[in-house]
Design a protein around this motif. Structure first.
Motif, PDB file in Angstrom:
ATOM      1  N   ARG A  64      17.529 -18.175 -20.393  1.00 23.16           N
ATOM      2  CA  ARG A  64      17.187 -18.355 -21.801  1.00 23.16           C
ATOM      3  C   ARG A  64      16.328 -19.589 -21.932  1.00 23.16           C
ATOM      4  O   ARG A  64      16.209 -20.370 -20.984  1.00 23.16           O
ATOM      5  CB  ARG A  64      18.449 -18.466 -22.643  1.00 23.16           C
ATOM      6  N   GLY A  65      15.724 -19.780 -23.091  1.00 28.82           N
ATOM      7  CA  GLY A  65      14.900 -20.952 -23.267  1.00 28.82           C
ATOM      8  C   GLY A  65      14.266 -21.033 -24.640  1.00 28.82           C
ATOM      9  O   GLY A  65      14.530 -20.215 -25.517  1.00 28.82           O
ATOM     10  N   VAL A  66      13.404 -22.045 -24.799  1.00 28.96           N
ATOM     11  CA  VAL A  66      12.688 -22.294 -26.044  1.00 28.96           C
ATOM     12  C   VAL A  66      11.213 -21.959 -25.823  1.00 28.96           C
ATOM     13  O   VAL A  66      10.603 -22.406 -24.843  1.00 28.96           O
ATOM     14  CB  VAL A  66      12.831 -23.775 -26.472  1.00 28.96           C
ATOM     15  N   ILE A  67      10.650 -21.200 -26.731  1.00 29.20           N
ATOM     16  CA  ILE A  67       9.231 -20.843 -26.658  1.00 29.20           C
ATOM     17  C   ILE A  67       8.380 -22.068 -27.004  1.00 29.20           C
ATOM     18  O   ILE A  67       8.602 -22.698 -28.039  1.00 29.20           O
ATOM     19  CB  ILE A  67       8.908 -19.695 -27.631  1.00 29.20           C
TER      20      ILE A  67
ATOM     21  N   HIS B 249       5.477 -18.522 -23.194  1.00 30.43           N
ATOM     22  CA  HIS B 249       5.765 -19.600 -22.258  1.00 30.43           C
ATOM     23  C   HIS B 249       7.074 -20.240 -22.731  1.00 30.43           C
ATOM     24  O   HIS B 249       7.177 -20.624 -23.907  1.00 30.43           O
ATOM     25  CB  HIS B 249       4.650 -20.653 -22.293  1.00 30.43           C
ATOM     26  N   LEU B 250       8.036 -20.341 -21.834  1.00 26.81           N
ATOM     27  CA  LEU B 250       9.349 -20.888 -22.205  1.00 26.81           C
ATOM     28  C   LEU B 250       9.720 -22.105 -21.375  1.00 26.81           C
ATOM     29  O   LEU B 250       9.459 -22.139 -20.169  1.00 26.81           O
ATOM     30  CB  LEU B 250      10.464 -19.863 -21.942  1.00 26.81           C
ATOM     31  N   PHE B 251      10.374 -23.068 -22.019  1.00 28.08           N
ATOM     32  CA  PHE B 251      11.143 -24.068 -21.292  1.00 28.08           C
ATOM     33  C   PHE B 251      12.458 -23.336 -21.016  1.00 28.08           C
ATOM     34  O   PHE B 251      13.296 -23.193 -21.899  1.00 28.08           O
ATOM     35  CB  PHE B 251      11.389 -25.318 -22.138  1.00 28.08           C
ATOM     36  N   ALA B 252      12.589 -22.825 -19.807  1.00 23.28           N
ATOM     37  CA  ALA B 252      13.679 -21.900 -19.484  1.00 23.28           C
ATOM     38  C   ALA B 252      14.732 -22.548 -18.601  1.00 23.28           C
ATOM     39  O   ALA B 252      14.478 -23.548 -17.925  1.00 23.28           O
ATOM     40  CB  ALA B 252      13.111 -20.673 -18.780  1.00 23.28           C
ATOM     41  N   GLU B 253      15.907 -21.930 -18.593  1.00 26.86           N
ATOM     42  CA  GLU B 253      16.981 -22.384 -17.728  1.00 26.86           C
ATOM     43  C   GLU B 253      17.932 -21.238 -17.431  1.00 26.86           C
ATOM     44  O   GLU B 253      18.085 -20.313 -18.221  1.00 26.86           O
ATOM     45  CB  GLU B 253      17.740 -23.539 -18.366  1.00 26.86           C
ATOM     46  N   ASN B 254      18.523 -21.325 -16.252  1.00 27.82           N
ATOM     47  CA  ASN B 254      19.612 -20.417 -15.887  1.00 27.82           C
ATOM     48  C   ASN B 254      20.782 -21.287 -15.454  1.00 27.82           C
ATOM     49  O   ASN B 254      20.753 -22.501 -15.670  1.00 27.82           O
ATOM     50  CB  ASN B 254      19.173 -19.410 -14.813  1.00 27.82           C
ATOM     51  N   ALA B 255      21.778 -20.722 -14.832  1.00 24.49           N
ATOM     52  CA  ALA B 255      22.962 -21.498 -14.454  1.00 24.49           C
ATOM     53  C   ALA B 255      22.642 -22.594 -13.444  1.00 24.49           C
ATOM     54  O   ALA B 255      23.330 -23.613 -13.388  1.00 24.49           O
ATOM     55  CB  ALA B 255      24.043 -20.569 -13.904  1.00 24.49           C
ATOM     56  N   GLU B 256      21.597 -22.399 -12.630  1.00 28.11           N
ATOM     57  CA  GLU B 256      21.308 -23.327 -11.545  1.00 28.11           C
ATOM     58  C   GLU B 256      20.226 -24.351 -11.840  1.00 28.11           C
ATOM     59  O   GLU B 256      20.257 -25.454 -11.318  1.00 28.11           O
ATOM     60  CB  GLU B 256      20.883 -22.569 -10.280  1.00 28.11           C
ATOM     61  N   THR B 257      19.196 -23.987 -12.623  1.00 28.37           N
ATOM     62  CA  THR B 257      18.021 -24.853 -12.703  1.00 28.37           C
ATOM     63  C   THR B 257      17.257 -24.682 -14.010  1.00 28.37           C
ATOM     64  O   THR B 257      17.514 -23.753 -14.771  1.00 28.37           O
ATOM     65  CB  THR B 257      17.087 -24.571 -11.501  1.00 28.37           C
ATOM     66  N   GLU B 258      16.300 -25.574 -14.234  1.00 28.01           N
ATOM     67  CA  GLU B 258      15.400 -25.508 -15.376  1.00 28.01           C
ATOM     68  C   GLU B 258      13.982 -25.302 -14.843  1.00 28.01           C
ATOM     69  O   GLU B 258      13.642 -25.834 -13.788  1.00 28.01           O
ATOM     70  CB  GLU B 258      15.433 -26.813 -16.189  1.00 28.01           C
ATOM     71  N   TYR B 259      13.161 -24.574 -15.577  1.00 28.68           N
ATOM     72  CA  TYR B 259      11.812 -24.250 -15.116  1.00 28.68           C
ATOM     73  C   TYR B 259      10.985 -23.741 -16.280  1.00 28.68           C
ATOM     74  O   TYR B 259      11.486 -23.614 -17.398  1.00 28.68           O
ATOM     75  CB  TYR B 259      11.865 -23.210 -13.986  1.00 28.68           C
ATOM     76  N   ILE B 260       9.711 -23.465 -16.021  1.00 23.93           N
ATOM     77  CA  ILE B 260       8.825 -22.842 -17.004  1.00 23.93           C
ATOM     78  C   ILE B 260       8.766 -21.350 -16.681  1.00 23.93           C
ATOM     79  O   ILE B 260       8.556 -20.967 -15.533  1.00 23.93           O
ATOM     80  CB  ILE B 260       7.398 -23.437 -16.927  1.00 23.93           C
ATOM     81  N   ALA B 261       8.967 -20.514 -17.692  1.00 18.81           N
ATOM     82  CA  ALA B 261       8.914 -19.059 -17.496  1.00 18.81           C
ATOM     83  C   ALA B 261       7.785 -18.484 -18.347  1.00 18.81           C
ATOM     84  O   ALA B 261       7.412 -19.053 -19.383  1.00 18.81           O
ATOM     85  CB  ALA B 261      10.243 -18.425 -17.897  1.00 18.81           C
ATOM     86  N   TYR B 262       7.263 -17.351 -17.901  1.00 19.28           N
ATOM     87  CA  TYR B 262       6.221 -16.609 -18.611  1.00 19.28           C
ATOM     88  C   TYR B 262       6.756 -15.194 -18.775  1.00 19.28           C
ATOM     89  O   TYR B 262       6.957 -14.485 -17.788  1.00 19.28           O
ATOM     90  CB  TYR B 262       4.939 -16.634 -17.777  1.00 19.28           C
TER      91      TYR B 262
END
Length: 115
Positions: free
Chosen positions: A27-30, A61-74
């Motif tokens: 999940r993340g913020v656009i 483009h998201l400031f995304a995260e899952n249980a393990e890490t944070e990253y940029i997602a498209y």
């Protein structure tokens, strides 16, 4: 917003909205929106064919995260859902670029897209 052919495209989601992926656990913020696919062909082909999205839709483009890490997602519009869980987000860039609003959305600190 307009696509490459000048056709008006209405995005379903907005900058600052919290979303989650339809199939994958993140999940993340656009923080930015492309009116249609604007990444590399190699990236698009790396997606398993049965999950590969259409190119003629908004991509986020998201400031995304899952249980393990944070990253940029498209992520394509068809693969996003609103995340109304109200769970806090920990991605460090969110605080750098957004203020959290009372409704759970985020507002850009400088009202500019951060692409």
């Amino acid at each position: 917003m307009k696509d490459r052919q000048g056709k008006f495209v209405e995005a379903k989601f907005a900058i600052g909205q919290v979303v989650r992926h339809r199939f994958y656990p993140f999940r993340g913020v656009i923080f930015d929106v492309d009116p249609e696919f604007a990444n590399s062909e190699e990236w698009w082909l790396s997606i398993p064919e049965h999950l590969r999205p259409r190119k003629d839709q908004p991509f986020y483009h998201l400031f995304a995260e899952n249980a393990e890490t944070e990253y940029i997602a498209y992520v394509s519009e068809q693969n996003l859902l609103i995340d109304d869980s109200a769970r806090p987000l920990r991605h460090p860039q969110i605080q750098d670029h957004f203020r959290k609003q009372h409704d759970g959305h985020f507002r850009a600190k400088n009202n500019a897209m951060m692409h």
